[in-house]
Design a protein around this motif. Structure first.
Motif, PDB file in Angstrom:
ATOM      1  N   VAL A   1       0.822  -1.205   0.000  1.00  0.00           N
ATOM      2  CA  VAL A   1       0.000   0.000   0.000  1.00  0.00           C
ATOM      3  C   VAL A   1       0.862   1.263   0.000  1.00  0.00           C
ATOM      4  O   VAL A   1       0.447   2.309  -0.506  1.00  0.00           O
ATOM      5  CB  VAL A   1      -0.974  -0.012   1.208  1.00  0.00           C
ATOM      6  CG1 VAL A   1      -0.215   0.102   2.512  1.00  0.00           C
ATOM      7  CG2 VAL A   1      -2.006   1.106   1.087  1.00  0.00           C
ATOM      8  N   LEU A   2       2.076   1.163   0.538  1.00  0.00           N
ATOM      9  CA  LEU A   2       2.966   2.337   0.587  1.00  0.00           C
ATOM     10  C   LEU A   2       3.381   2.789  -0.807  1.00  0.00           C
ATOM     11  O   LEU A   2       3.761   3.950  -0.984  1.00  0.00           O
ATOM     12  CB  LEU A   2       4.209   2.011   1.429  1.00  0.00           C
ATOM     13  CG  LEU A   2       3.957   1.671   2.895  1.00  0.00           C
ATOM     14  CD1 LEU A   2       5.273   1.392   3.606  1.00  0.00           C
ATOM     15  CD2 LEU A   2       3.200   2.801   3.594  1.00  0.00           C
ATOM     16  N   ARG A   3       3.316   1.919  -1.782  1.00  0.00           N
ATOM     17  CA  ARG A   3       3.633   2.317  -3.161  1.00  0.00           C
ATOM     18  C   ARG A   3       2.764   3.480  -3.613  1.00  0.00           C
ATOM     19  O   ARG A   3       3.195   4.320  -4.414  1.00  0.00           O
ATOM     20  CB  ARG A   3       3.422   1.115  -4.086  1.00  0.00           C
ATOM     21  CG  ARG A   3       3.673   1.374  -5.563  1.00  0.00           C
ATOM     22  CD  ARG A   3       2.974   0.351  -6.434  1.00  0.00           C
ATOM     23  NE  ARG A   3       1.514   0.420  -6.311  1.00  0.00           N
ATOM     24  CZ  ARG A   3       0.677  -0.452  -6.872  1.00  0.00           C
ATOM     25  NH1 ARG A   3       1.150  -1.468  -7.568  1.00  0.00           N
ATOM     26  NH2 ARG A   3      -0.634  -0.308  -6.715  1.00  0.00           N
ATOM     27  N   ASP A   4       1.540   3.543  -3.098  1.00  0.00           N
ATOM     28  CA  ASP A   4       0.577   4.536  -3.573  1.00  0.00           C
ATOM     29  C   ASP A   4       0.418   5.719  -2.627  1.00  0.00           C
ATOM     30  O   ASP A   4      -0.588   6.432  -2.689  1.00  0.00           O
ATOM     31  CB  ASP A   4      -0.778   3.860  -3.804  1.00  0.00           C
ATOM     32  CG  ASP A   4      -0.722   2.824  -4.917  1.00  0.00           C
ATOM     33  OD1 ASP A   4       0.139   2.965  -5.810  1.00  0.00           O
ATOM     34  OD2 ASP A   4      -1.521   1.869  -4.889  1.00  0.00           O
ATOM     35  N   LEU A   5       1.426   5.959  -1.804  1.00  0.00           N
ATOM     36  CA  LEU A   5       1.374   7.116  -0.897  1.00  0.00           C
ATOM     37  C   LEU A   5       1.272   8.429  -1.661  1.00  0.00           C
ATOM     38  O   LEU A   5       0.711   9.406  -1.156  1.00  0.00           O
ATOM     39  CB  LEU A   5       2.609   7.136   0.010  1.00  0.00           C
ATOM     40  CG  LEU A   5       2.442   6.539   1.411  1.00  0.00           C
ATOM     41  CD1 LEU A   5       3.739   6.661   2.194  1.00  0.00           C
ATOM     42  CD2 LEU A   5       1.293   7.191   2.164  1.00  0.00           C
ATOM     43  N   ASP A   6       1.814   8.473  -2.877  1.00  0.00           N
ATOM     44  CA  ASP A   6       1.746   9.711  -3.648  1.00  0.00           C
ATOM     45  C   ASP A   6       0.306  10.080  -4.016  1.00  0.00           C
ATOM     46  O   ASP A   6      -0.007  11.251  -4.252  1.00  0.00           O
ATOM     47  CB  ASP A   6       2.600   9.603  -4.916  1.00  0.00           C
ATOM     48  CG  ASP A   6       2.127   8.484  -5.839  1.00  0.00           C
ATOM     49  OD1 ASP A   6       1.798   7.395  -5.328  1.00  0.00           O
ATOM     50  OD2 ASP A   6       2.076   8.701  -7.061  1.00  0.00           O
ATOM     51  N   ILE A   7      -0.582   9.093  -4.036  1.00  0.00           N
ATOM     52  CA  ILE A   7      -1.999   9.344  -4.254  1.00  0.00           C
ATOM     53  C   ILE A   7      -2.739   9.491  -2.925  1.00  0.00           C
ATOM     54  O   ILE A   7      -3.548  10.406  -2.739  1.00  0.00           O
ATOM     55  CB  ILE A   7      -2.646   8.199  -5.078  1.00  0.00           C
ATOM     56  CG1 ILE A   7      -1.987   8.086  -6.453  1.00  0.00           C
ATOM     57  CG2 ILE A   7      -4.150   8.413  -5.218  1.00  0.00           C
ATOM     58  CD1 ILE A   7      -2.492   6.906  -7.271  1.00  0.00           C
ATOM     59  N   LEU A   8      -2.446   8.597  -1.994  1.00  0.00           N
ATOM     60  CA  LEU A   8      -3.201   8.546  -0.740  1.00  0.00           C
ATOM     61  C   LEU A   8      -2.955   9.742   0.160  1.00  0.00           C
ATOM     62  O   LEU A   8      -3.897  10.251   0.795  1.00  0.00           O
ATOM     63  CB  LEU A   8      -2.855   7.249   0.007  1.00  0.00           C
ATOM     64  CG  LEU A   8      -3.341   5.959  -0.648  1.00  0.00           C
ATOM     65  CD1 LEU A   8      -2.758   4.751   0.063  1.00  0.00           C
ATOM     66  CD2 LEU A   8      -4.857   5.902  -0.658  1.00  0.00           C
ATOM     67  N   ALA A   9      -1.719  10.214   0.254  1.00  0.00           N
ATOM     68  CA  ALA A   9      -1.420  11.321   1.165  1.00  0.00           C
ATOM     69  C   ALA A   9      -2.180  12.600   0.782  1.00  0.00           C
ATOM     70  O   ALA A   9      -2.830  13.219   1.638  1.00  0.00           O
ATOM     71  CB  ALA A   9       0.082  11.566   1.234  1.00  0.00           C
ATOM     72  N   PRO A  10      -2.141  13.044  -0.486  1.00  0.00           N
ATOM     73  CA  PRO A  10      -2.932  14.228  -0.852  1.00  0.00           C
ATOM     74  C   PRO A  10      -4.436  14.015  -0.672  1.00  0.00           C
ATOM     75  O   PRO A  10      -5.149  14.938  -0.260  1.00  0.00           O
ATOM     76  CB  PRO A  10      -2.573  14.454  -2.325  1.00  0.00           C
ATOM     77  CG  PRO A  10      -1.248  13.795  -2.510  1.00  0.00           C
ATOM     78  CD  PRO A  10      -1.285  12.602  -1.616  1.00  0.00           C
ATOM     79  N   MET A  11      -4.928  12.827  -0.972  1.00  0.00           N
ATOM     80  CA  MET A  11      -6.347  12.560  -0.775  1.00  0.00           C
ATOM     81  C   MET A  11      -6.705  12.632   0.704  1.00  0.00           C
ATOM     82  O   MET A  11      -7.730  13.201   1.102  1.00  0.00           O
ATOM     83  CB  MET A  11      -6.732  11.188  -1.339  1.00  0.00           C
ATOM     84  CG  MET A  11      -6.740  11.107  -2.854  1.00  0.00           C
ATOM     85  SD  MET A  11      -7.379   9.512  -3.467  1.00  0.00           S
ATOM     86  CE  MET A  11      -9.130   9.646  -3.041  1.00  0.00           C
ATOM     87  N   ALA A  12      -5.851  12.049   1.553  1.00  0.00           N
ATOM     88  CA  ALA A  12      -6.108  12.077   2.993  1.00  0.00           C
ATOM     89  C   ALA A  12      -6.106  13.490   3.530  1.00  0.00           C
ATOM     90  O   ALA A  12      -6.892  13.840   4.424  1.00  0.00           O
ATOM     91  CB  ALA A  12      -5.059  11.229   3.723  1.00  0.00           C
ATOM     92  N   ALA A  13      -5.237  14.340   2.979  1.00  0.00           N
ATOM     93  CA  ALA A  13      -5.189  15.741   3.419  1.00  0.00           C
ATOM     94  C   ALA A  13      -6.513  16.447   3.147  1.00  0.00           C
ATOM     95  O   ALA A  13      -6.877  17.399   3.850  1.00  0.00           O
ATOM     96  CB  ALA A  13      -4.046  16.471   2.715  1.00  0.00           C
ATOM     97  N   GLY A  14      -7.245  15.979   2.151  1.00  0.00           N
ATOM     98  CA  GLY A  14      -8.550  16.548   1.835  1.00  0.00           C
ATOM     99  C   GLY A  14      -9.704  15.761   2.423  1.00  0.00           C
ATOM    100  O   GLY A  14     -10.858  15.975   2.027  1.00  0.00           O
TER     101      GLY A  14
END
Length: 372
Positions: A185-198
């Motif tokens: 799942v850490l592979r997709d942190l570049d997508i998940l982190a910005p989404m989580a911020a919102g």
């Protein structure tokens, strides 16, 4: 070798486990007329100097799934979400307790070894999701990714279906909550982190045991327990809300670890938790009993006895309200331990509260842009 396996096991499963696989047998699905038995034909043999296990005679086969829709709906009062996406049918993690195993019977395959070796990839999942999110009738609600089989099982490294689904969620501002036991799942942190911020993403990591030896035979191709805790730490550090799923709890096998699992996860940054008592619907009951008698024969009867005590005398009861946590003294003790540990560690109740107000379908390919 074979003779070391306890004599009370039926003849059809008197064999060592297949290395790297969870199920001991390839028991025929409930809809089939024939019975299949796994056997060594002499071509695979044993590993030299190994533990007597057959080398893997069945390689993982991935076939395309002919999916015509991708969002599954449910009305169960026992789960907090009502829509989900599952990129794969079958799961190579090979967890012996997986509640999704019986679904392979609908495909004419075994919930045993077939479930973990005969996989189906929904390669058009992202395109289907985009189409369904654009439908005028669609009402935005949080989407569970991986509610049935793990979206980050090993085959995802080459298929990349889960990542493409997340890209669609990002483009539509569709809130999504991921359920996995893989550090991939850490592979997709570049997508998940910005989404989580919102307020659009969260992740739940399943940590079943802290014992690497037990994990190796119970969920052989999933990330190791330390890697899962590292994933919790990395996700939390990137601002992604993380819950820990101490599931399933199996009496006399891993339930004594409940407090330690919650403590380790909280220390890594998890902010919420949940647990489920082992469920054994349909073929899983037989597959799990086979597994017990091969891998932990000294505890098999104790585990099964406590399961019956927690399920009103049966190995499983499917009634809403108690199927996730069981009933009786042992189940109640587990429930109280969970509540006390969460209160002590400051772990909240796992929830699905994500921001649905920002949902906006982007322009479809070929759409004329607004002149305003």
């Amino acid at each position: 070798m074979w003779d070391e396996i306890p004599g009370d096991i039926p003849d059809e499963i008197r064999r060592p486990p297949v290395k790297g696989r969870g199920a001991v047998s390839n028991a025929t699905g409930r809809y089939e007329r024939e019975t299949r038995v796994l056997t060594d034909d002499g071509w695979t043999g044993y590993e030299e100097g190994g533990n007597g296990a057959l080398s893997d005679p069945v390689r993982t086969i991935v076939s395309p799934a002919s999916a015509r829709s991708i969002i599954a709906r449910n009305e169960s009062p026992d789960v907090a979400f009502d829509q989900s996406v599952n990129p794969y049918q079958g799961c190579e993690h090979a967890c012996i307790y997986c509640f999704a195993r019986p679904t392979h019977a609908y495909l004419g395959l075994s919930p045993g070894l077939d479930f973990e070796t005969r996989l189906f990839a929904k390669r058009n999942a992202a395109e289907l999701l985009a189409r369904e999110l654009r439908a005028k009738s669609y009402a935005c609600r949080p989407l569970a990714l991986g509610a049935n089989t793990d979206p980050y099982q090993p085959v995802e490294r080459t298929e990349g279906i889960t990542r493409r689904v997340l890209e669609v969620c990002r483009d539509f501002n569709q809130p999504v909550s991921i359920i996995t036991k893989s550090a991939l799942v850490l592979r997709d942190l570049d997508i998940l982190a910005p989404m989580a911020a919102g307020g659009l993403a969260s992740v739940s990591l399943s940590v079943t045991t802290l014992d690497r030896d037990l994990a190796r035979v119970m969920e052989p191709r999933a990330s190791t327990p330390p890697r899962r805790l590292e994933a919790i730490r990395a996700l939390a550090g990137a601002g992604v809300p993380v819950s820990v799923l101490a599931s399933p709890m199996i009496p006399a096998l891993n339930d004594h670890e409940l407090d330690a699992i919650l403590e380790a996860a909280a220390g890594a940054g998890a902010t919420a938790a949940s647990y489920i008592l082992l469920r054994l619907p349909l073929e899983i009951a037989g597959l799990f009993e086979e597994w017990l008698r091969v891998h932990v024969p000294d505890r098999a009867e104790r585990v099964l006895s406590l399961m019956r005590q927690s399920r009103d005398g049966a190995l499983y009861r499917s009634g809403f309200g108690t199927r996730m946590t069981g009933s009786g003294p042992h189940a109640e003790l587990l429930r109280q331990r969970f509540r006390l540990a969460c209160r002590k560690l400051g772990l909240g109740e796992r929830n699905w509260r994500l921001d649905c107000t920002r949902f906006r379908p982007p322009p479809a390919p070929g759409d004329q842009l607004s002149l305003l």
